[in-house]
Design a protein around this motif. Structure first.
Motif, PDB file in Angstrom:
ATOM      1  N   ASN A 132       0.717  -1.460   0.086  1.00 18.99           N
ATOM      2  CA  ASN A 132      -0.070  -0.071  -0.010  1.00 18.99           C
ATOM      3  C   ASN A 132       0.912   1.246  -0.197  1.00 18.99           C
ATOM      4  O   ASN A 132       0.320   2.337  -0.546  1.00 18.99           O
ATOM      5  CB  ASN A 132      -0.768  -0.061   1.217  1.00 18.99           C
ATOM      6  CG  ASN A 132      -2.003  -0.943   0.744  1.00 18.99           C
ATOM      7  OD1 ASN A 132      -2.209  -1.508  -0.095  1.00 18.99           O
ATOM      8  ND2 ASN A 132      -2.770  -1.425   2.151  1.00 18.99           N
ATOM      9  N   ILE A 133       2.011   1.245   0.487  1.00 15.04           N
ATOM     10  CA  ILE A 133       2.973   2.379   0.535  1.00 15.04           C
ATOM     11  C   ILE A 133       3.391   2.612  -0.953  1.00 15.04           C
ATOM     12  O   ILE A 133       3.280   3.670  -1.419  1.00 15.04           O
ATOM     13  CB  ILE A 133       4.245   2.275   1.554  1.00 15.04           C
ATOM     14  CG1 ILE A 133       3.571   2.212   2.957  1.00 15.04           C
ATOM     15  CG2 ILE A 133       5.310   3.121   1.296  1.00 15.04           C
ATOM     16  CD1 ILE A 133       4.523   1.727   3.919  1.00 15.04           C
ATOM     17  N   LEU A 134       3.768   1.534  -1.521  1.00 15.19           N
ATOM     18  CA  LEU A 134       4.192   1.659  -2.902  1.00 15.19           C
ATOM     19  C   LEU A 134       3.003   2.170  -3.778  1.00 15.19           C
ATOM     20  O   LEU A 134       3.379   3.005  -4.563  1.00 15.19           O
ATOM     21  CB  LEU A 134       4.765   0.495  -3.482  1.00 15.19           C
ATOM     22  CG  LEU A 134       6.150  -0.102  -3.064  1.00 15.19           C
ATOM     23  CD1 LEU A 134       6.302  -1.340  -3.473  1.00 15.19           C
ATOM     24  CD2 LEU A 134       7.011   0.906  -3.194  1.00 15.19           C
ATOM     25  N   ILE A 135       1.950   1.640  -3.649  1.00 19.48           N
ATOM     26  CA  ILE A 135       0.839   1.927  -4.322  1.00 19.48           C
ATOM     27  C   ILE A 135       0.330   3.491  -4.186  1.00 19.48           C
ATOM     28  O   ILE A 135       0.074   4.230  -5.278  1.00 19.48           O
ATOM     29  CB  ILE A 135      -0.480   1.275  -4.043  1.00 19.48           C
ATOM     30  CG1 ILE A 135      -0.468  -0.280  -4.542  1.00 19.48           C
ATOM     31  CG2 ILE A 135      -1.814   1.810  -4.696  1.00 19.48           C
ATOM     32  CD1 ILE A 135      -1.463  -1.070  -3.805  1.00 19.48           C
ATOM     33  N   GLY A 136       0.650   4.175  -2.986  1.00 21.66           N
ATOM     34  CA  GLY A 136       0.450   5.563  -2.548  1.00 21.66           C
ATOM     35  C   GLY A 136       1.475   6.414  -3.095  1.00 21.66           C
ATOM     36  O   GLY A 136       1.299   7.590  -3.021  1.00 21.66           O
ATOM     37  N   ALA A 137       2.484   6.067  -3.470  1.00 22.75           N
ATOM     38  CA  ALA A 137       3.937   6.617  -3.744  1.00 22.75           C
ATOM     39  C   ALA A 137       3.619   7.736  -4.849  1.00 22.75           C
ATOM     40  O   ALA A 137       3.136   7.270  -5.975  1.00 22.75           O
ATOM     41  CB  ALA A 137       5.076   5.578  -4.180  1.00 22.75           C
ATOM     42  N   GLU A 138       3.982   8.702  -4.925  1.00 21.00           N
ATOM     43  CA  GLU A 138       3.934   9.567  -5.954  1.00 21.00           C
ATOM     44  C   GLU A 138       5.070   9.532  -6.973  1.00 21.00           C
ATOM     45  O   GLU A 138       6.180   8.847  -6.505  1.00 21.00           O
ATOM     46  CB  GLU A 138       3.982  11.263  -5.700  1.00 21.00           C
ATOM     47  CG  GLU A 138       2.607  11.571  -4.813  1.00 21.00           C
ATOM     48  CD  GLU A 138       2.986  13.070  -4.391  1.00 21.00           C
ATOM     49  OE1 GLU A 138       3.801  13.649  -4.714  1.00 21.00           O
ATOM     50  OE2 GLU A 138       1.825  13.551  -3.940  1.00 21.00           O
TER      51      GLU A 138
END
Length: 92
Positions: A58-64
């Motif tokens: 989820n952190i990677l998915i939300g990364a800009e």
């Protein structure tokens, strides 16, 4: 370069040749670095989710994501949604 990264490199337009002596030559004439980064992120997210590391995924998915051309591409989540729309049409 491991086999997985090599495959993603090829999918991004890169080409690797190994001669008879085992020397490796890398060609990047048609290489798309933005596509390569996206493929690496998508692959990483899929592997994290497969092994139950949903928080990390989820952190990677939300990364800009930013382009080297100086504009913001958006988050991976937005990118996935745009890709899904292109492939399957509008969200129901």
């Amino acid at each position: 370069m491991n086999k997985n990264l090599l495959e993603l490199f090829k999918q991004s337009g890169g080409y690797v040749e190994i001669d008879e002596q085992g020397n490796r030559f890398t060609y990047t004439y048609d290489f798309d670095p933005e596509k390569f980064v996206r493929l690496i992120l998508e692959d990483s997210i899929a592997k994290l989710q497969l092994h139950g590391f949903d928080d990390a995924a989820n952190i990677l998915i939300g990364a800009e994501i930013h382009s080297d051309k100086g504009y913001e591409v958006g988050t991976m989540e937005e990118y996935f949604e745009q890709t899904r729309r292109k492939l399957f049409g509008k969200k129901k």
